[in-house]
Design a protein around this motif. Structure first.
Motif, PDB file in Angstrom:
ATOM      1  N   ARG A 181      15.417   9.301 -11.850  1.00  0.00           N
ATOM      2  CA  ARG A 181      14.789  10.559 -12.280  1.00  0.00           C
ATOM      3  C   ARG A 181      13.812  11.055 -11.214  1.00  0.00           C
ATOM      4  N   LEU A 182      13.081  10.121 -10.560  1.00  0.00           N
ATOM      5  CA  LEU A 182      12.109  10.537  -9.559  1.00  0.00           C
ATOM      6  C   LEU A 182      12.791  11.056  -8.305  1.00  0.00           C
ATOM      7  N   SER A 183      13.981  10.556  -8.038  1.00  0.00           N
ATOM      8  CA  SER A 183      14.683  10.978  -6.817  1.00  0.00           C
ATOM      9  C   SER A 183      15.486  12.258  -7.038  1.00  0.00           C
ATOM     10  N   GLU A 191       0.830  -1.200   0.000  1.00  0.00           N
ATOM     11  CA  GLU A 191       0.000   0.000   0.000  1.00  0.00           C
ATOM     12  C   GLU A 191       0.870   1.257   0.000  1.00  0.00           C
ATOM     13  N   LYS A 192       1.903   1.263   0.859  1.00  0.00           N
ATOM     14  CA  LYS A 192       2.792   2.425   0.907  1.00  0.00           C
ATOM     15  C   LYS A 192       3.636   2.540  -0.366  1.00  0.00           C
ATOM     16  N   GLN A 193       4.012   1.383  -0.958  1.00  0.00           N
ATOM     17  CA  GLN A 193       4.730   1.421  -2.233  1.00  0.00           C
ATOM     18  C   GLN A 193       3.878   2.126  -3.301  1.00  0.00           C
ATOM     19  N   ARG A 194       2.583   1.776  -3.357  1.00  0.00           N
ATOM     20  CA  ARG A 194       1.714   2.391  -4.369  1.00  0.00           C
ATOM     21  C   ARG A 194       1.590   3.901  -4.134  1.00  0.00           C
ATOM     22  N   LEU A 195       1.372   4.299  -2.880  1.00  0.00           N
ATOM     23  CA  LEU A 195       1.212   5.725  -2.596  1.00  0.00           C
ATOM     24  C   LEU A 195       2.472   6.516  -2.956  1.00  0.00           C
ATOM     25  N   ARG A 196       3.644   5.930  -2.666  1.00  0.00           N
ATOM     26  CA  ARG A 196       4.897   6.650  -2.927  1.00  0.00           C
ATOM     27  C   ARG A 196       5.131   6.822  -4.421  1.00  0.00           C
ATOM     28  N   ILE A 197       4.986   5.744  -5.205  1.00  0.00           N
ATOM     29  CA  ILE A 197       5.276   5.832  -6.645  1.00  0.00           C
ATOM     30  C   ILE A 197       4.260   6.738  -7.337  1.00  0.00           C
ATOM     31  N   LEU A 198       2.975   6.697  -6.910  1.00  0.00           N
ATOM     32  CA  LEU A 198       1.968   7.543  -7.556  1.00  0.00           C
ATOM     33  C   LEU A 198       2.212   9.020  -7.247  1.00  0.00           C
ATOM     34  N   GLY A 199       2.642   9.312  -6.020  1.00  0.00           N
ATOM     35  CA  GLY A 199       2.959  10.705  -5.701  1.00  0.00           C
ATOM     36  C   GLY A 199       4.115  11.226  -6.535  1.00  0.00           C
ATOM     37  N   GLN A 200       5.154  10.420  -6.722  1.00  0.00           N
ATOM     38  CA  GLN A 200       6.304  10.851  -7.530  1.00  0.00           C
ATOM     39  C   GLN A 200       5.924  10.990  -9.004  1.00  0.00           C
ATOM     40  N   SER A 250       2.998  11.738 -10.133  1.00  0.00           N
ATOM     41  CA  SER A 250       2.170  12.946 -10.287  1.00  0.00           C
ATOM     42  C   SER A 250       3.060  14.176 -10.461  1.00  0.00           C
ATOM     43  N   GLN A 251       4.141  14.257  -9.697  1.00  0.00           N
ATOM     44  CA  GLN A 251       5.072  15.384  -9.845  1.00  0.00           C
ATOM     45  C   GLN A 251       5.742  15.354 -11.216  1.00  0.00           C
ATOM     46  N   LEU A 252       6.120  14.135 -11.684  1.00  0.00           N
ATOM     47  CA  LEU A 252       6.764  14.020 -13.000  1.00  0.00           C
ATOM     48  C   LEU A 252       5.813  14.439 -14.109  1.00  0.00           C
ATOM     49  N   ALA A 253       4.527  14.039 -13.982  1.00  0.00           N
ATOM     50  CA  ALA A 253       3.549  14.430 -15.006  1.00  0.00           C
ATOM     51  C   ALA A 253       3.355  15.944 -15.022  1.00  0.00           C
ATOM     52  N   ALA A 254       3.355  16.567 -13.842  1.00  0.00           N
ATOM     53  CA  ALA A 254       3.206  18.019 -13.792  1.00  0.00           C
ATOM     54  C   ALA A 254       4.410  18.721 -14.396  1.00  0.00           C
ATOM     55  N   GLN A 255       5.601  18.143 -14.223  1.00  0.00           N
ATOM     56  CA  GLN A 255       6.822  18.775 -14.740  1.00  0.00           C
ATOM     57  C   GLN A 255       6.932  18.635 -16.245  1.00  0.00           C
ATOM     58  N   THR A 256       6.584  17.459 -16.792  1.00  0.00           N
ATOM     59  CA  THR A 256       6.830  17.180 -18.214  1.00  0.00           C
ATOM     60  C   THR A 256       5.606  17.381 -19.078  1.00  0.00           C
ATOM     61  N   GLY A 257       4.404  17.302 -18.504  1.00  0.00           N
ATOM     62  CA  GLY A 257       3.186  17.400 -19.292  1.00  0.00           C
ATOM     63  C   GLY A 257       2.880  16.142 -20.074  1.00  0.00           C
ATOM     64  N   ALA A 258       3.634  15.068 -19.870  1.00  0.00           N
ATOM     65  CA  ALA A 258       3.400  13.818 -20.589  1.00  0.00           C
ATOM     66  C   ALA A 258       2.226  13.060 -19.978  1.00  0.00           C
ATOM     67  N   GLU A 259       1.614  12.181 -20.787  1.00  0.00           N
ATOM     68  CA  GLU A 259       0.566  11.283 -20.292  1.00  0.00           C
ATOM     69  C   GLU A 259       1.237  10.139 -19.515  1.00  0.00           C
ATOM     70  N   VAL A 260       0.790   9.880 -18.295  1.00  0.00           N
ATOM     71  CA  VAL A 260       1.417   8.880 -17.432  1.00  0.00           C
ATOM     72  C   VAL A 260       0.362   7.852 -17.016  1.00  0.00           C
ATOM     73  N   THR A 261       0.682   6.584 -17.221  1.00  0.00           N
ATOM     74  CA  THR A 261      -0.196   5.469 -16.818  1.00  0.00           C
ATOM     75  C   THR A 261       0.614   4.516 -15.954  1.00  0.00           C
ATOM     76  N   CYS A 262       0.137   4.215 -14.749  1.00  0.00           N
ATOM     77  CA  CYS A 262       0.819   3.277 -13.842  1.00  0.00           C
ATOM     78  C   CYS A 262      -0.028   2.016 -13.726  1.00  0.00           C
ATOM     79  N   VAL A 263       0.577   0.871 -14.011  1.00  0.00           N
ATOM     80  CA  VAL A 263      -0.127  -0.418 -14.055  1.00  0.00           C
ATOM     81  C   VAL A 263       0.332  -1.261 -12.864  1.00  0.00           C
ATOM     82  N   PHE A 264      -0.652  -1.802 -12.104  1.00  0.00           N
ATOM     83  CA  PHE A 264      -0.370  -2.723 -10.990  1.00  0.00           C
ATOM     84  C   PHE A 264      -1.009  -4.075 -11.272  1.00  0.00           C
TER      85      PHE A 264
END
Length: 447
Positions: free
Chosen positions: A445-447, A346-355, A357-371
């Protein structure tokens, strides 16, 4: 007290029996006491016998025999009362005993029992003689019984010998028959063992053939199952595409229109990006611009070659995401378990999705995360962050298959970047036209 010539009392009370009272005489004495018991009052009875006053003579003799015998021996008054009852019951026998001449025809046991109770002169001799007579009678009876038993045993022995001879002859005949039958059975057994050996050989051969058939069947079943899974995946993809088509049709446009429009937007954005990358002026090209020369401030071919980046450099991900209409597909658990596997899922999902979201805001690219959602017991309650599409695979479908479906759904020419360390996923998306990037590059890149 009257005395005899020898100086002893005439009534014989001083005489003493020097041996135990014979059993037959004792039983007769107990019977005499039991018969005379009922004619006495409760006060005339000894204290130890009063509890048996209401018993019948038979029960009295059975349960109070020892007590009555002891009372007759030790209580003279009680003995005299019993003697008086005996005189009333058997006057002839008692008179004969008082006269000193017992009747010859009387039973010696009855005479001895009466003499024991009345205690006339010489009663000890009468009791002793009766005991000896009883012993002789018992001995004679035992001798007769022994002779009869001996004769019976002799007869039984003769019969047993005859039976033994007959049984021996019968057993010999049965033994001969059993031997012949055993020989026949041995022959049959040898034949059966031979048949069993042949059967075992045939069984081993059949087992080998069965194992071969099983192995071949297992191979065929495995191949069929693999083909079935592949067809199910294709069917799922077809169903998903059909659903997407229906959804697009309901919205008034087709999937192809959407793909063409997306590709057109990609080409337009690429042209504009190319124009920005080449720093082209807004005016049209002049003939002089076609002359090959190096202008001040422009990059030379050597400078351009120096811009090449390593595949492990996070800057390469920025260059890919800067492409027009870029789509970043992230293999969620593959990235999180590479970067921080010790954390709960659960914490892994929250951490990667938060990062992301910041990457999508910075680059404007479409981002899809698959679990991977194949093993989820219940739906995950998760609010996707801004700019990130979150998808879980359906039961029976892995996250890798869902990533390949996403890549195949994109139109040719659109830049699609897949972040995963899985070699099979990377090779599959590369064949579909996407650019694979290692999970470690995305984590850097996320770090």
């Amino acid at each position: 007290m009257v005395e005899t010539m020898g100086g002893e009392p005439a009534d014989g009370t001083a005489e003493v029996l020097d041996r135990p009272l014979p059993d037959g005489v004792r039983r007769r004495v107990v019977q005499i006491v039991a018969d005379g018991f009922g004619g006495l009052t409760l006060g005339e009875l000894p204290a130890q016998l009063r509890q048996y006053a209401r018993f019948t003579p038979t029960r009295r003799a059975k349960f109070a025999g020892n007590a009555m015998a002891a009372a007759v021996e030790t209580d003279p008054a009680f003995r005299r009362r019993i003697g008086e009852k005996l005189k009333e019951a058997q006057p002839e026998l008692t008179d004969a005993l008082d006269s000193g001449a017992p009747p010859p025809a009387a039973d010696p046991v009855d005479v001895a029992a009466a003499a024991y109770v009345l205690r006339p002169a010489g009663w000890v001799k009468l009791v002793t003689a009766a005991g000896e007579e009883v012993q002789r009678a018992d001995a004679e009876r035992a001798d007769e019984e022994s002779r009869a038993e001996l004769e019976r045993l002799r007869a039984e022995l003769t019969a047993a010998r005859a039976h033994t001879r007959t049984e021996t002859e019968r057993l010999r005949a049965e033994l001969d028959s059993a031997r012949k039958e055993a020989e026949s059975l041995q022959r049959k057994l040898r034949a059966a063992l031979s048949d069993v050996k042949r059967g075992e050989a045939a069984l081993r051969k059949a087992r080998g053939e069965i194992e071969a058939v099983r192995a071949e069947s297992h191979t065929r079943v495995s191949a069929a199952e693999s083909e079935t899974r592949r067809l199910k995946a294709r069917l799922a993809e077809a169903e998903a595409a059909l659903e997407a088509t229906r959804r697009a049709a309901r919205e008034g446009r087709s999937v192809e229109d959407m793909r063409v429009r997306l590709l057109l937007d990609t080409v337009l954005d690429a042209a504009q990006g190319l124009r920005r990358e080449l720093a082209l002026p807004p005016v049209s090209v002049r003939p002089a611009d076609t002359v090959d020369a190096v202008e001040p401030g422009r990059m030379t071919p050597k400078d351009i070659a120096a811009r090449a980046l390593s595949d492990n450099d996070p800057a390469i991900l920025d260059q890919l995401l800067a492409l027009p209409q870029a789509h970043l597909v992230v293999d969620g658990y593959n990235v999180t378990k590479t970067g921080y596997p010790q954390m709960p899922l659960e914490k892994q999902r929250l951490r990667i999705l938060g990062q992301l979201s910041q990457l999508a805001a910075q680059t404007g690219a479409e981002v899809t995360c698959v679990f991977d959602g194949a093993e989820l017991a219940a739906p995950v309650l998760l609010a996707p962050p801004r700019g990130v599409r979150v998808l879980f695979s359906k039961p029976g479908v892995t996250a890798d298959e869902l990533i390949r479906q996403l890549v195949r759904a994109e139109p040719p020419g659109r830049p699609v970047i897949v972040a995963s360390t899985d070699r099979e996923v990377a090779d599959g998306v590369a064949r579909a036209g996407a650019r694979p990037v290692a999970s470690a590059v995305l984590l850097k890149r996320l770090s």
